[in-house]
Design a protein around this motif. Structure first.
Motif, PDB file in Angstrom:
ATOM      1  N   ALA A 196      13.730   0.322  -5.332  1.00 44.79           N
ATOM      2  CA  ALA A 196      14.373   0.441  -4.021  1.00 44.79           C
ATOM      3  C   ALA A 196      14.268  -0.882  -3.261  1.00 44.79           C
ATOM      4  O   ALA A 196      15.236  -1.329  -2.634  1.00 44.79           O
ATOM      5  N   SER A 197      13.113  -1.521  -3.335  1.00 45.74           N
ATOM      6  CA  SER A 197      12.911  -2.799  -2.643  1.00 45.74           C
ATOM      7  C   SER A 197      13.856  -3.865  -3.177  1.00 45.74           C
ATOM      8  O   SER A 197      14.432  -4.641  -2.411  1.00 45.74           O
ATOM      9  N   GLN A 198      14.013  -3.927  -4.489  1.00 46.42           N
ATOM     10  CA  GLN A 198      14.903  -4.932  -5.083  1.00 46.42           C
ATOM     11  C   GLN A 198      16.352  -4.705  -4.645  1.00 46.42           C
ATOM     12  O   GLN A 198      17.062  -5.659  -4.334  1.00 46.42           O
ATOM     13  N   GLU A 199      16.781  -3.452  -4.586  1.00 45.74           N
ATOM     14  CA  GLU A 199      18.135  -3.152  -4.108  1.00 45.74           C
ATOM     15  C   GLU A 199      18.299  -3.593  -2.653  1.00 45.74           C
ATOM     16  O   GLU A 199      19.329  -4.164  -2.279  1.00 45.74           O
ATOM     17  N   PHE A 200      17.277  -3.320  -1.830  1.00 44.86           N
ATOM     18  CA  PHE A 200      17.320  -3.733  -0.426  1.00 44.86           C
ATOM     19  C   PHE A 200      17.449  -5.247  -0.312  1.00 44.86           C
ATOM     20  O   PHE A 200      18.292  -5.761   0.419  1.00 44.86           O
ATOM     21  N   ILE A 201      16.637  -5.960  -1.055  1.00 44.25           N
ATOM     22  CA  ILE A 201      16.640  -7.423  -0.988  1.00 44.25           C
ATOM     23  C   ILE A 201      17.993  -7.978  -1.432  1.00 44.25           C
ATOM     24  O   ILE A 201      18.526  -8.904  -0.813  1.00 44.25           O
ATOM     25  N   ASN A 202      18.564  -7.434  -2.485  1.00 45.24           N
ATOM     26  CA  ASN A 202      19.872  -7.895  -2.948  1.00 45.24           C
ATOM     27  C   ASN A 202      20.951  -7.685  -1.885  1.00 45.24           C
ATOM     28  O   ASN A 202      21.873  -8.495  -1.769  1.00 45.24           O
ATOM     29  N   THR A 203      20.822  -6.624  -1.103  1.00 45.65           N
ATOM     30  CA  THR A 203      21.773  -6.344  -0.028  1.00 45.65           C
ATOM     31  C   THR A 203      21.593  -7.307   1.138  1.00 45.65           C
ATOM     32  O   THR A 203      22.565  -7.764   1.739  1.00 45.65           O
ATOM     33  N   ILE A 204      20.353  -7.636   1.460  1.00 42.16           N
ATOM     34  CA  ILE A 204      20.040  -8.449   2.631  1.00 42.16           C
ATOM     35  C   ILE A 204      20.223  -9.943   2.381  1.00 42.16           C
ATOM     36  O   ILE A 204      20.629 -10.691   3.266  1.00 42.16           O
ATOM     37  N   ASP A 262       0.831  -1.204   0.000  1.00 33.85           N
ATOM     38  CA  ASP A 262       0.000   0.000   0.000  1.00 33.85           C
ATOM     39  C   ASP A 262       0.871   1.261   0.000  1.00 33.85           C
ATOM     40  O   ASP A 262       0.544   2.253   0.636  1.00 33.85           O
ATOM     41  N   THR A 263       2.016   1.190  -0.702  1.00 33.90           N
ATOM     42  CA  THR A 263       2.944   2.319  -0.672  1.00 33.90           C
ATOM     43  C   THR A 263       3.411   2.705  -2.071  1.00 33.90           C
ATOM     44  O   THR A 263       3.265   1.968  -3.028  1.00 33.90           O
ATOM     45  N   GLY A 264       4.002   3.866  -2.135  1.00 33.17           N
ATOM     46  CA  GLY A 264       4.694   4.356  -3.316  1.00 33.17           C
ATOM     47  C   GLY A 264       5.914   5.117  -2.849  1.00 33.17           C
ATOM     48  O   GLY A 264       6.196   5.200  -1.653  1.00 33.17           O
ATOM     49  N   GLY A 265       6.637   5.672  -3.781  1.00 34.36           N
ATOM     50  CA  GLY A 265       7.767   6.520  -3.432  1.00 34.36           C
ATOM     51  C   GLY A 265       9.109   5.836  -3.542  1.00 34.36           C
ATOM     52  O   GLY A 265       9.213   4.623  -3.502  1.00 34.36           O
ATOM     53  N   ASP A 266      10.118   6.662  -3.694  1.00 33.80           N
ATOM     54  CA  ASP A 266      11.496   6.202  -3.817  1.00 33.80           C
ATOM     55  C   ASP A 266      12.212   6.469  -2.502  1.00 33.80           C
ATOM     56  O   ASP A 266      12.398   7.616  -2.115  1.00 33.80           O
ATOM     57  N   TRP A 267      12.604   5.418  -1.832  1.00 37.49           N
ATOM     58  CA  TRP A 267      13.264   5.545  -0.538  1.00 37.49           C
ATOM     59  C   TRP A 267      14.703   5.009  -0.575  1.00 37.49           C
ATOM     60  O   TRP A 267      15.300   4.696   0.450  1.00 37.49           O
ATOM     61  N   ARG A 268      15.295   4.961  -1.767  1.00 32.40           N
ATOM     62  CA  ARG A 268      16.647   4.398  -1.935  1.00 32.40           C
ATOM     63  C   ARG A 268      17.709   5.078  -1.082  1.00 32.40           C
ATOM     64  O   ARG A 268      18.710   4.452  -0.738  1.00 32.40           O
ATOM     65  N   GLU A 269      17.521   6.337  -0.739  1.00 29.84           N
ATOM     66  CA  GLU A 269      18.523   7.026   0.081  1.00 29.84           C
ATOM     67  C   GLU A 269      18.660   6.397   1.470  1.00 29.84           C
ATOM     68  O   GLU A 269      19.651   6.633   2.162  1.00 29.84           O
ATOM     69  N   ALA A 270      17.697   5.564   1.880  1.00 30.70           N
ATOM     70  CA  ALA A 270      17.776   4.872   3.172  1.00 30.70           C
ATOM     71  C   ALA A 270      18.604   3.594   3.097  1.00 30.70           C
ATOM     72  O   ALA A 270      18.939   3.015   4.128  1.00 30.70           O
ATOM     73  N   LEU A 271      18.964   3.151   1.903  1.00 35.85           N
ATOM     74  CA  LEU A 271      19.644   1.862   1.753  1.00 35.85           C
ATOM     75  C   LEU A 271      20.968   1.770   2.512  1.00 35.85           C
ATOM     76  O   LEU A 271      21.211   0.767   3.178  1.00 35.85           O
ATOM     77  N   PRO A 272      21.839   2.785   2.471  1.00 30.50           N
ATOM     78  CA  PRO A 272      23.071   2.665   3.266  1.00 30.50           C
ATOM     79  C   PRO A 272      22.793   2.524   4.761  1.00 30.50           C
ATOM     80  O   PRO A 272      23.447   1.726   5.443  1.00 30.50           O
ATOM     81  N   TRP A 273      21.828   3.262   5.276  1.00 29.01           N
ATOM     82  CA  TRP A 273      21.477   3.140   6.700  1.00 29.01           C
ATOM     83  C   TRP A 273      20.962   1.736   6.999  1.00 29.01           C
ATOM     84  O   TRP A 273      21.349   1.123   8.002  1.00 29.01           O
ATOM     85  N   GLN A 319      21.620  -1.016   5.418  1.00 28.93           N
ATOM     86  CA  GLN A 319      22.703  -1.993   5.302  1.00 28.93           C
ATOM     87  C   GLN A 319      23.684  -1.909   6.476  1.00 28.93           C
ATOM     88  O   GLN A 319      24.079  -2.936   7.016  1.00 28.93           O
ATOM     89  N   TYR A 320      24.078  -0.715   6.868  1.00 28.47           N
ATOM     90  CA  TYR A 320      25.154  -0.578   7.843  1.00 28.47           C
ATOM     91  C   TYR A 320      24.684  -0.345   9.282  1.00 28.47           C
ATOM     92  O   TYR A 320      25.467  -0.548  10.215  1.00 28.47           O
ATOM     93  N   GLU A 321      23.450   0.080   9.463  1.00 28.59           N
ATOM     94  CA  GLU A 321      22.915   0.303  10.808  1.00 28.59           C
ATOM     95  C   GLU A 321      21.876  -0.755  11.182  1.00 28.59           C
ATOM     96  O   GLU A 321      22.009  -1.444  12.180  1.00 28.59           O
ATOM     97  N   TRP A 322      20.825  -0.853  10.370  1.00 30.07           N
ATOM     98  CA  TRP A 322      19.722  -1.761  10.705  1.00 30.07           C
ATOM     99  C   TRP A 322      20.126  -3.223  10.626  1.00 30.07           C
ATOM    100  O   TRP A 322      19.850  -3.994  11.541  1.00 30.07           O
ATOM    101  N   LEU A 323      20.761  -3.651   9.524  1.00 26.96           N
ATOM    102  CA  LEU A 323      21.068  -5.067   9.314  1.00 26.96           C
ATOM    103  C   LEU A 323      21.915  -5.680  10.428  1.00 26.96           C
ATOM    104  O   LEU A 323      21.540  -6.731  10.960  1.00 26.96           O
ATOM    105  N   PRO A 324      23.023  -5.073  10.843  1.00 23.14           N
ATOM    106  CA  PRO A 324      23.790  -5.689  11.941  1.00 23.14           C
ATOM    107  C   PRO A 324      22.977  -5.817  13.227  1.00 23.14           C
ATOM    108  O   PRO A 324      23.094  -6.820  13.934  1.00 23.14           O
ATOM    109  N   LEU A 325      22.157  -4.817  13.531  1.00 27.23           N
ATOM    110  CA  LEU A 325      21.317  -4.896  14.735  1.00 27.23           C
ATOM    111  C   LEU A 325      20.271  -5.993  14.607  1.00 27.23           C
ATOM    112  O   LEU A 325      20.015  -6.733  15.557  1.00 27.23           O
ATOM    113  N   ALA A 326      19.651  -6.101  13.439  1.00 26.55           N
ATOM    114  CA  ALA A 326      18.628  -7.137  13.221  1.00 26.55           C
ATOM    115  C   ALA A 326      19.238  -8.530  13.348  1.00 26.55           C
ATOM    116  O   ALA A 326      18.674  -9.409  14.010  1.00 26.55           O
TER     117      ALA A 326
END
Length: 141
Positions: free
Chosen positions: A111-119, A70-81, A83-90
């Motif tokens: 943006a979602s596909q980039e996130f998934i490839n990182t995770i 139920d969303t739209g928008g480009d949130w790619r600028e959050a990807l570094p955060w 990857q380097y902040e959220w992922l290690p904590l999770a």
């Protein structure tokens, strides 16, 4: 998932009261379900992702259903955060699987596909077009 009703933890809103995300906990399934809303940007994604961290010590969850249908928008600028902040904590908190429900919005999907490839190298993560299929997959994780 289990037939038990989930507990609504929070309905996060923007400064105008519009919904951004709802957080549900399925304790028997060790599952946090995050249902996002509206036009997402990096700030919203970071704020919403930080919210989940607040419950990790109070309640156990090892699986996340991330629903952006139920969303739209480009949130790619959050990807570094992410990857380097959220992922290690999770990972440190024991998150082992994420089911990811795609948005119909093209920019959001990129943006979602980039996130998934990182995770993907770090935890089980799969893409889905609907919540029911995503939940069924999470049951096997």
């Amino acid at each position: 998932m289990s037939s038990a009703e989930p507990t609504l933890l929070l309905a996060l809103t923007d400064d105008h009261g519009a919904p951004l995300a709802e957080y549900f906990h399925y304790p028997a399934d060790e599952l946090l379900y995050v249902r996002w809303h509206g036009q997402l940007n990096a700030d919203v994604v970071i704020k919403g992702s930080q919210q989940g961290r607040n419950w990790r010590e109070a309640m156990r969850y090892t699986r996340v259903l991330n629903d952006k249908s139920d969303t739209g928008g480009d949130w790619r600028e959050a990807l570094p955060w992410l990857q380097y902040e959220w992922l290690p904590l999770a990972l440190g908190a024991g998150i082992r699987a994420m089911a990811y429900v795609f948005s119909p919005d093209r920019d959001n999907r990129f943006a979602s596909q980039e996130f998934i490839n990182t995770i993907r190298p770090h935890m089980a993560i799969e893409l889905f077009d609907d919540v029911d299929t995503a939940l069924a997959w999470l049951r096997t994780q």
